[in-house]
Design an enzyme around this catalytic site. Structure first.
Site, PDB file in Angstrom:
ATOM      1  N   GLU A 131      88.909  39.217 -35.322  1.00 33.07           N
ATOM      2  CA  GLU A 131      88.551  37.917 -35.889  1.00 33.07           C
ATOM      3  C   GLU A 131      88.979  36.799 -34.937  1.00 33.07           C
ATOM      4  O   GLU A 131      90.112  36.788 -34.459  1.00 33.07           O
ATOM      5  CB  GLU A 131      89.235  37.717 -37.243  1.00 33.07           C
ATOM      6  N   ASP A 177      78.189  35.566 -38.114  1.00 31.22           N
ATOM      7  CA  ASP A 177      79.301  35.263 -37.216  1.00 31.22           C
ATOM      8  C   ASP A 177      79.402  36.304 -36.098  1.00 31.22           C
ATOM      9  O   ASP A 177      78.973  37.430 -36.283  1.00 31.22           O
ATOM     10  CB  ASP A 177      80.624  35.181 -38.002  1.00 31.22           C
TER      11      ASP A 177
END
Length: 204
Positions: A131, A177
């Site tokens: 992430e 994303d």
């Protein structure tokens, strides 16, 4: 060989020593491969994500709390929309390049969800999730690319990494994303990996 020996010192099992360790309860063993005497799947895919909590707000410890099931759902109106969510990633790279690890890379983190890539389903089974603190479609910081480059290089020395993709590539239509703000070509140039490893790097 010298590089490999140096890399060995950076790992304790599936934990990467340069990262700050914060154990998440949201993980499990990687499933055995069918017909392969119970062996775990080959870990050959890196999946990149972006996250910020609340979206677009950086800093604080909300992401760490989300991944450890300690987020106060009443602390912000947005948190109510994800109340009860139990997820994790192996790594989290903050805007300043600070690196956190929540799950051993030898284990299965809960980052990909329903996913499919290059003929295989359930990408959590054979991938490592990273992430990046950011907002999908927005840009990322040079310090994040620095940390990400070092991390990917270290992962490739320990695991047989052959592909790297975004959440948007393994769950198209459901996830977007890290988005168009992420510079795939820059990462490919920094790592000097074959363009075939990447989903958005042209050979032209």
């Amino acid at each position: 060989m010298a590089e490999e020996r140096a890399n060995d010192g950076a790992w304790h099992g599936g934990w990467y020593s340069p990262a700050q360790r914060l154990d998440s309860p949201n993980f499990g063993p990687r499933p055995a491969r069918d017909g392969d005497d119970g062996q775990a799947p080959v870990i050959d895919l890196i999946v990149l994500h972006s996250i910020s909590l609340p979206p677009g707000q950086y800093g604080g410890d909300a992401v760490q709390r989300l991944f450890t099931n300690t987020l106060d759902w009443n602390a912000h109106p947005y948190f109510k929309s994800i109340e009860g969510l139990q997820v994790s990633a192996h790594f989290y790279v903050r805007r300043d390049g600070e690196l956190w690890q929540f799950v051993s890379c030898d284990d299965r983190a809960w980052h990909a969800g329903v996913s499919h890539y290059c003929g295989r389903d359930n990408c959590n089974d054979f991938s490592i999730g990273i992430e990046l603190e950011g907002l999908e479609g927005d840009s990322f910081e040079p310090a994040q690319y620095d940390t990400l480059t070092r991390l990917c290089a270290a992962l490739a020395l320990r695991y047989p990494v052959r592909q790297i993709a975004g959440h948007e590539h393994i769950a198209p239509g459901r996830k977007a994303d890290p988005g168009p703000g992420f510079q795939w070509r820059q990462l490919q140039a920094r790592l000097d990996w074959p363009v075939q490893y990447f989903p958005e790097v042209s050979t032209s």
